[in-house]
Design a protein around this motif. Structure first.
Motif, PDB file in Angstrom:
ATOM      1  N   MET A  42       0.844  -1.191   0.000  1.00 15.04           N
ATOM      2  CA  MET A  42       0.000   0.000   0.000  1.00 15.04           C
ATOM      3  C   MET A  42       0.877   1.238   0.000  1.00 15.04           C
ATOM      4  O   MET A  42       1.832   1.337   0.759  1.00 15.04           O
ATOM      5  N   ASP A  43       0.515   2.153  -0.858  1.00  9.91           N
ATOM      6  CA  ASP A  43       1.341   3.353  -1.043  1.00  9.91           C
ATOM      7  C   ASP A  43       0.814   4.463  -0.131  1.00  9.91           C
ATOM      8  O   ASP A  43      -0.179   5.092  -0.439  1.00  9.91           O
ATOM      9  N   LEU A  44       1.485   4.659   0.977  1.00  9.19           N
ATOM     10  CA  LEU A  44       1.021   5.673   1.917  1.00  9.19           C
ATOM     11  C   LEU A  44       1.862   6.930   1.793  1.00  9.19           C
ATOM     12  O   LEU A  44       3.047   6.879   1.460  1.00  9.19           O
ATOM     13  N   HIS A  45       1.225   8.045   2.077  1.00  6.20           N
ATOM     14  CA  HIS A  45       1.917   9.329   2.014  1.00  6.20           C
ATOM     15  C   HIS A  45       2.164   9.831   3.427  1.00  6.20           C
ATOM     16  O   HIS A  45       1.248   9.863   4.249  1.00  6.20           O
ATOM     17  N   PHE A  46       3.401  10.188   3.706  1.00  7.50           N
ATOM     18  CA  PHE A  46       3.733  10.707   5.042  1.00  7.50           C
ATOM     19  C   PHE A  46       4.351  12.087   4.922  1.00  7.50           C
ATOM     20  O   PHE A  46       5.039  12.383   3.944  1.00  7.50           O
ATOM     21  N   THR A  47       4.128  12.909   5.929  1.00  8.53           N
ATOM     22  CA  THR A  47       4.813  14.207   5.969  1.00  8.53           C
ATOM     23  C   THR A  47       6.282  13.962   6.318  1.00  8.53           C
ATOM     24  O   THR A  47       6.685  12.830   6.597  1.00  8.53           O
ATOM     25  N   SER A  48       7.062  15.033   6.346  1.00  4.64           N
ATOM     26  CA  SER A  48       8.492  14.851   6.598  1.00  4.64           C
ATOM     27  C   SER A  48       8.815  14.698   8.080  1.00  4.64           C
ATOM     28  O   SER A  48       9.963  14.474   8.448  1.00  4.64           O
ATOM     29  N   ALA A  49       7.799  14.793   8.953  1.00  4.79           N
ATOM     30  CA  ALA A  49       8.064  14.666  10.390  1.00  4.79           C
ATOM     31  C   ALA A  49       8.614  13.272  10.705  1.00  4.79           C
ATOM     32  O   ALA A  49       8.077  12.275  10.246  1.00  4.79           O
ATOM     33  N   THR A  50       9.696  13.220  11.463  1.00  5.23           N
ATOM     34  CA  THR A  50      10.266  11.909  11.801  1.00  5.23           C
ATOM     35  C   THR A  50      10.167  11.669  13.303  1.00  5.23           C
ATOM     36  O   THR A  50      10.141  12.594  14.104  1.00  5.23           O
ATOM     37  N   ALA A  51      10.148  10.404  13.647  1.00  7.47           N
ATOM     38  CA  ALA A  51      10.041  10.029  15.052  1.00  7.47           C
ATOM     39  C   ALA A  51      11.391  10.189  15.738  1.00  7.47           C
ATOM     40  O   ALA A  51      12.438  10.005  15.111  1.00  7.47           O
ATOM     41  N   THR A  52      11.360  10.537  17.015  1.00  7.32           N
ATOM     42  CA  THR A  52      12.606  10.590  17.786  1.00  7.32           C
ATOM     43  C   THR A  52      13.044   9.159  18.101  1.00  7.32           C
ATOM     44  O   THR A  52      12.268   8.217  17.961  1.00  7.32           O
ATOM     45  N   ASP A  53      14.286   9.014  18.546  1.00  6.00           N
ATOM     46  CA  ASP A  53      14.779   7.678  18.904  1.00  6.00           C
ATOM     47  C   ASP A  53      13.914   7.043  19.981  1.00  6.00           C
ATOM     48  O   ASP A  53      13.636   5.848  19.968  1.00  6.00           O
ATOM     49  N   GLU A  54      13.498   7.897  20.927  1.00  8.67           N
ATOM     50  CA  GLU A  54      12.674   7.403  22.023  1.00  8.67           C
ATOM     51  C   GLU A  54      11.332   6.856  21.512  1.00  8.67           C
ATOM     52  O   GLU A  54      10.885   5.788  21.929  1.00  8.67           O
ATOM     53  N   GLU A  55      10.728   7.623  20.601  1.00 11.49           N
ATOM     54  CA  GLU A  55       9.443   7.187  20.046  1.00 11.49           C
ATOM     55  C   GLU A  55       9.607   5.882  19.260  1.00 11.49           C
ATOM     56  O   GLU A  55       8.819   4.951  19.398  1.00 11.49           O
ATOM     57  N   ARG A  56      10.660   5.859  18.444  1.00 12.21           N
ATOM     58  CA  ARG A  56      10.927   4.644  17.684  1.00 12.21           C
ATOM     59  C   ARG A  56      11.104   3.438  18.595  1.00 12.21           C
ATOM     60  O   ARG A  56      10.538   2.373  18.358  1.00 12.21           O
ATOM     61  N   SER A  57      11.879   3.631  19.642  1.00 10.89           N
ATOM     62  CA  SER A  57      12.167   2.460  20.469  1.00 10.89           C
ATOM     63  C   SER A  57      10.907   2.017  21.217  1.00 10.89           C
ATOM     64  O   SER A  57      10.702   0.820  21.422  1.00 10.89           O
ATOM     65  N   ALA A  58      10.059   2.977  21.590  1.00  9.64           N
ATOM     66  CA  ALA A  58       8.802   2.585  22.247  1.00  9.64           C
ATOM     67  C   ALA A  58       7.948   1.768  21.291  1.00  9.64           C
ATOM     68  O   ALA A  58       7.351   0.745  21.668  1.00  9.64           O
ATOM     69  N   ILE A  59       7.867   2.225  20.028  1.00  9.93           N
ATOM     70  CA  ILE A  59       7.041   1.522  19.033  1.00  9.93           C
ATOM     71  C   ILE A  59       7.655   0.163  18.701  1.00  9.93           C
ATOM     72  O   ILE A  59       6.970  -0.868  18.693  1.00  9.93           O
ATOM     73  N   ASP A  60       8.969   0.157  18.467  1.00  8.78           N
ATOM     74  CA  ASP A  60       9.644  -1.102  18.114  1.00  8.78           C
ATOM     75  C   ASP A  60       9.509  -2.133  19.230  1.00  8.78           C
ATOM     76  O   ASP A  60       9.268  -3.306  18.964  1.00  8.78           O
ATOM     77  N   ALA A  61       9.682  -1.656  20.468  1.00  9.95           N
ATOM     78  CA  ALA A  61       9.631  -2.604  21.586  1.00  9.95           C
ATOM     79  C   ALA A  61       8.262  -3.263  21.664  1.00  9.95           C
ATOM     80  O   ALA A  61       8.142  -4.455  21.959  1.00  9.95           O
ATOM     81  N   THR A  62       7.217  -2.493  21.372  1.00 10.42           N
ATOM     82  CA  THR A  62       5.871  -3.064  21.427  1.00 10.42           C
ATOM     83  C   THR A  62       5.662  -4.074  20.304  1.00 10.42           C
ATOM     84  O   THR A  62       5.067  -5.133  20.503  1.00 10.42           O
ATOM     85  N   LEU A  63       6.165  -3.722  19.119  1.00 11.21           N
ATOM     86  CA  LEU A  63       5.894  -4.578  17.962  1.00 11.21           C
ATOM     87  C   LEU A  63       6.841  -5.767  17.874  1.00 11.21           C
ATOM     88  O   LEU A  63       6.469  -6.827  17.396  1.00 11.21           O
ATOM     89  N   ASP A  64       8.082  -5.562  18.301  1.00 11.37           N
ATOM     90  CA  ASP A  64       9.054  -6.634  18.138  1.00 11.37           C
ATOM     91  C   ASP A  64       9.180  -7.477  19.391  1.00 11.37           C
ATOM     92  O   ASP A  64       9.800  -8.528  19.380  1.00 11.37           O
ATOM     93  N   GLY A  65       8.607  -6.963  20.478  1.00  7.91           N
ATOM     94  CA  GLY A  65       8.704  -7.707  21.733  1.00  7.91           C
ATOM     95  C   GLY A  65       7.865  -8.957  21.671  1.00  7.91           C
ATOM     96  O   GLY A  65       7.519  -9.447  20.601  1.00  7.91           O
ATOM     97  N   GLU A  66       7.510  -9.387  22.809  1.00  9.56           N
ATOM     98  CA  GLU A  66       6.733 -10.611  22.913  1.00  9.56           C
ATOM     99  C   GLU A  66       5.466 -10.491  22.073  1.00  9.56           C
ATOM    100  O   GLU A  66       4.655  -9.596  22.271  1.00  9.56           O
ATOM    101  N   ALA A  67       5.290 -11.402  21.140  1.00  9.53           N
ATOM    102  CA  ALA A  67       4.085 -11.348  20.309  1.00  9.53           C
ATOM    103  C   ALA A  67       2.878 -11.692  21.155  1.00  9.53           C
ATOM    104  O   ALA A  67       2.907 -12.624  21.936  1.00  9.53           O
ATOM    105  N   GLY A  68       1.817 -10.896  20.998  1.00  7.22           N
ATOM    106  CA  GLY A  68       0.615 -11.142  21.781  1.00  7.22           C
ATOM    107  C   GLY A  68      -0.120 -12.367  21.279  1.00  7.22           C
ATOM    108  O   GLY A  68       0.253 -12.990  20.286  1.00  7.22           O
ATOM    109  N   ALA A  69      -1.168 -12.708  22.010  1.00  5.86           N
ATOM    110  CA  ALA A  69      -1.944 -13.896  21.648  1.00  5.86           C
ATOM    111  C   ALA A  69      -2.805 -13.631  20.419  1.00  5.86           C
ATOM    112  O   ALA A  69      -3.175 -14.543  19.702  1.00  5.86           O
ATOM    113  N   LEU A  70      -3.112 -12.354  20.197  1.00  4.81           N
ATOM    114  CA  LEU A  70      -4.112 -12.019  19.197  1.00  4.81           C
ATOM    115  C   LEU A  70      -3.542 -12.033  17.780  1.00  4.81           C
ATOM    116  O   LEU A  70      -2.564 -11.340  17.493  1.00  4.81           O
ATOM    117  N   GLN A  71      -4.142 -12.816  16.920  1.00  2.00           N
ATOM    118  CA  GLN A  71      -3.713 -12.894  15.517  1.00  2.00           C
ATOM    119  C   GLN A  71      -4.933 -12.730  14.633  1.00  2.00           C
ATOM    120  O   GLN A  71      -5.804 -13.586  14.647  1.00  2.00           O
TER     121      GLN A  71
END
Lengths: 607, 310
Positions: free
Chosen positions: A1-30
């Motif tokens: 899917m071709d999404l359009h984003f503005t030039s705003a970028t996430a800070t390292d802190e924001e990235r790590s919060a998001i990554d930790a949630t997504l890459d951490g322990e996979a939840g039960a829900l699929q």
């Protein structure tokens, strides 16, 4: 899917919060889809929570980064973030103090608390303590028995939200002066009622360590699941039907019918969802169960999964319940390591696991289809029914959604047998029921009583009106319920008895108002609540709740002609009841209308 | 000769509408059945080329046995259903929905049908009292969900706010927005798959917005104008029309519509060119044509400016 984003970028802190949630322990829900656009969208709320609690607000860069990772268009992610009161899309101080000013807390000094804060620290929303903290008024926090109550929403690494109740002005002042302290954290004590082992729902509350799997097992835990596995799924549902168990969330739908429909639905997979988004003002029973007997809910939901043929279960808990959330998460971890969640549970071949998902400040998400949309990463807007969740539920699949109290009733039903359970009570009101007593009552708290007792006896059990003052009114069933008069205390507390009295038990709220309370202020607060909590989707509720509040203020300030305003309120009630999409709109004028017609709140218009 | 693929015939269902028996194919909505029967039903958020969202609630009917009224646009017909379109409850809800909208939204430029329904149902939006002052630029975009902070108002709050003019092709006048969700659907999966806009906020503060209310020029908008095509209240409007209205030169009585085929590519979309004083003032596409179903791209929608440069 071709999404359009503005030039705003996430800070390292924001990235790590998001990554930790997504890459951490996979939840039960699929979700049962391979579509890139929908596969990860359900993780939007957990990711928004992660960013909010790490950096204190959701920035454009964070929205872009989560959009990229989850394949969610940024406009939609923003639409979801702005739907929930606990997310901020502007920078705000790292700690936000939410002060409950809802009706139960109003009877116990919430207004004085807010006035104190305003005088000492300025208006709500303004930052104080060198920008470290701000305070805001909040709808009901579900801590009514300990009113007045506050919630500290914190952010930063390793932060933990927490509640304080009851709380006084000095404690808040010292917290706002930059010394937020957990030392006043509520100690989970005994319920006000004398709890006996014969009480099916509260028997462990206050006496068994809620954090210990061993303690739970030593006190009858997991015997109902063993029984369920012994008799088989079909028999479990049959027991529920012979118990005549009706949902305890407010709608009183037969649980056996719901589970049977899901178990027999041809579409796969099936899901079971626990609705723990307890947000009806005055309701806190589910919180007490989750805080003090969390394993009971885990066991009951496992039985639901087994009976309904679901391998995945979700507990959707309101975001304002940090303590209950952590107790549930602890219970799930312990149950998993004891082999009571996961594969081949108790060597039976049963596979089942549970994930806890947090809401983020939206009463409407307690409506079951709004809850499902919220779980799917959408705005918490209710769906039009039919189709019902038993056929078209989570991710469009057959789903059984039950309230916490309903689920924990499954345990005694399986242990005693359905017909034995149905010996208590009468008609469709079988078993025991949890009532939430709050307001001007001597001993507020959760009470478990057999169906059939009168409102008077319940009030007496709780010590009557606080300070021996005179009773003015009781709100029965919650903000979506009705007010009853002091001369109506002989109403039997059964589904049938309440209905015969043109009332409802709703979610079990019994809120007491003594003769010093200005009921008009209570009504405007209720009207404000529905206006704030309307999702905004349908016209009758979106605009009707606003017009209702305005008419009440005109009545209160004696502007305009009272008869005209009362007629307007009646017209609004009719259209919201008839034409709204969901139960919020249908009941948004119920309490107000009962106050006008039953209590005669506005100048002797009593019928 | 055109060859047509025949689907197996659908079973027919019988329902009763206002006391008369009607047979419709399975899968029909109540609205389709009402239209087949020739019963006019007001609709605002419904459009043939979009998925029904059933949010405006003006098309509600009474189905015997149902506790609440049901939206005819999305509810499927069931065998033996008994539908009432003219009961007191239906009349009341339709009237109130129109009143609630007209008391909070500027309905001056709604279509003729809606104006007629307002009269037929006897809508009196002024009964909710004097309107509150309009909000300042950006104020509604910044409203938080949860506890509202508006001073407890005894006047009727509205969505009145300044017009958003941030590009040369179209304007967004959210004072006229009834929140029918059509533009979001057309921008999203129902037509364009661009997802530049969504509903943000909650309750009365819910609004159509880009992320963080950024200007369209920074957003994902591709200027297909399909949102304008589906907007029922002219909240979304060609800049050309907006400018002429501002200059008080817009005059529909002097306009003609010429149907043609878009000259740009090989798809062959149907175009309706609206002409005033020998100039193209806007372009639309008819809903009932297979090729476009009312939708266009930026070229068909806006790419005729050069013709006017004579």
């Amino acid at each position: 899917m071709d999404l359009h984003f503005t030039s705003a970028t996430a800070t390292d802190e924001e990235r790590s919060a998001i990554d930790a949630t997504l890459d951490g322990e996979a939840g039960a829900l699929q979700p049962p889809t391979t579509s890139e656009r929908f596969r990860k969208r359900h993780l939007l709320l957990p990711v928004l929570h992660a960013v909010q609690s790490r950096v204190g607000w959701i920035s454009p860069g964070a929205i872009n980064y989560m959009g990229e990772r989850l394949t969610v268009p940024p406009a939609e992610a923003y639409g979801v973030a702005t739907f929930y009161a606990l997310f901020s899309t502007e920078p705000q101080p790292p700690t936000v103090l939410h002060v409950c000013d809802d009706i139960a807390c109003q009877t116990r000094g919430a207004d004085a608390l807010c006035k104190h804060l305003e005088a000492e620290f300025g208006k709500e929303g303004v930052s104080c303590a060198n920008g470290a903290i701000t305070w805001k008024r909040s709808p009901c926090l579900g801590l009514c028995e300990k009113a007045p109550a506050v919630l500290f929403q914190t952010s930063g690494e390793e932060c933990q939200d927490y509640t304080l109740a009851p709380v006084n002005a000095e404690q808040l002042s010292s917290a706002l002066r930059g010394k937020p302290s957990k030392e006043f954290r509520p100690i989970h004590g005994l319920p006000p009622q004398t709890v006996t082992p014969a009480m099916p729902l509260l028997k462990r509350v206050g006496s068994v360590d809620p954090l210990s799997y061993e303690a739970y097992c030593a006190n009858g835990g997991y015997s109902a699941l063993r029984r369920a596995l012994e008799i088989g799924a079909v028999e479990v549902i049959r027991e529920l039907s012979s118990a005549r168990l009706m949902g305890r969330g407010g709608a009183a739908f037969p649980t056996g019918v719901k589970w049977k429909a899901v178990s027999e639905a041809p579409a796969k997979p099936h899901y079971v969802v626990c609705n723990a988004d307890e947000s009806e003002p005055g309701t806190f029973k589910d919180r007490v169960i989750m805080e003090q007997d969390p394993f009971a809910l885990i066991e009951a939901l496992t039985i639901a999964g087994y009976a309904c043929g679901a391998e995945q279960g979700v507990i959707y808990i309101r975001g304002e319940y940090p303590e209950a959330t952590s107790h549930l998460q602890n219970a799930i971890l312990q149950a998993r390591s004891a082999g009571l969640l996961g594969n081949n549970i108790l060597e039976s071949g049963l596979t089942f696991d549970i994930e806890v998902r947090r809401g983020a400040g939206a009463y409407i998400c307690g409506e079951e289809t709004a809850l499902l949309n919220s779980l799917e990463g959408k705005r918490g807007e209710p769906r039009n029914k039919p189709p019902f969740p038993v056929h078209f539920g989570l991710f469009g699949k057959p789903t059984a959604i039950n309230n916490v109290e309903t689920l924990v009733n499954v345990l005694p039903i399986l242990l005693e047998g359905g017909s034995q359970y149905a010996e208590i009570g009468s008609g469709n009101s079988t078993g025991t029921r949890l009532f939430c007593l709050s307001g001007n009552v001597e001993r507020p708290g959760v009470y478990e009583i057999p169906y059939g007792a009168t409102l008077r006896s319940l009030l007496e059990l709780a010590g009557g009106v606080a300070g021996g003052r005179n009773l003015q009114a009781i709100l029965l069933g919650g903000a979506a319920g009705v007010f009853v008069r002091p001369d109506e205390l002989d109403i039997p507390l059964t589904l049938e008895g309440a209905r015969a009295a043109n009332a409802t038990l709703g979610s079990g709220v019994v809120m007491v108002f003594d003769d010093t309370v200005d009921m008009r202020r209570i009504l405007t607060r209720i009207a404000g609540f529905f206006r704030d909590e309307s999702c905004g989707q349908c016209v009758p509720c979106r605009v009707g709740t606003v017009r209702q509040e305005e008419a009440l203020y005109r009545l209160m300030e004696a502007k305009g002609e009272p008869q005209k305003e009362l007629a307007l309120l009646a017209e609004l009630e009719q259209v919201m009841k008839d034409a709204s999409i969901c139960g919020l709109g249908h009941t948004a004028s119920s309490a107000i209308s009962s106050a006008i017609h039953r209590l005669g709140v506005f100048q002797g218009v009593k019928e | 000769m055109q060859s047509v693929l025949l689907a197996p015939p659908k079973p027919m269902l019988t329902l009763t509408i206002d006391g008369e028996s009607v047979r419709v194919p399975e899968g029909f909505t109540i609205l389709q059945a009402l239209r087949k029967k020739g019963i006019e039903t007001p609709t605002l958020c419904y459009l043939e080329n979009l998925t029904p969202v059933n949010v405006c609630r003006v098309c509600v009917v009474e189905v015997v046995g149902s506790r609440v009224l049901v939206p005819s646009c999305s509810r499927k017909v069931e065998e033996g259903m008994v539908v009432l379109t003219n009961s007191e409850r239906v009349q009341h809800s339709r009237k109130l929905v129109l009143e609630l909208l007209a008391s909070s939204v500027d309905m001056a430029l709604v279509n003729e049908d809606t104006k007629r329904w307002m009269q037929e149902y006897g809508a009196e939006p002024e009964k909710f009292g004097e309107a509150s002052a309009p909000s300042q630029e950006g104020e509604r975009d910044a409203r938080h969900s949860g506890h509202h902070h508006a001073p407890h108002s005894t006047t009727a709050e509205t969505v009145a706010q300044p017009v958003k003019v941030d590009n040369d092709l179209y304007i967004r006048d959210y004072s006229k927005c009834i929140l029918c969700y059509k533009c979001v659907e057309a921008c999203g999966a129902d037509a364009q798959n661009t997802f530049a806009i969504a509903v943000a906020g909650r309750g009365f503060d819910a609004r159509i917005s880009t992320e963080f209310a950024i200007p369209l020029t920074d957003s994902a908008c591709v200027y297909c104008g399909n949102c304008i095509g589906v907007c029922p209240t002219n909240a979304l409007m060609f800049k050309s029309e907006y400018d002429m209205r501002q200059a008080e030169t817009w005059d529909e009585t002097k306009q003609t519509v010429t149907e043609t085929i878009c000259p740009y590519c090989g798809v062959g979309c149907n175009l309706e060119l609206h002409i005033q004083d020998n100039r193209i003032v806007k372009a639309t596409s008819p809903l009932d044509r297979d090729i476009t179903q009312g939708h266009l791209c930026i070229k068909g929608r806006f790419g005729w400016e050069f013709i006017n440069n004579r």
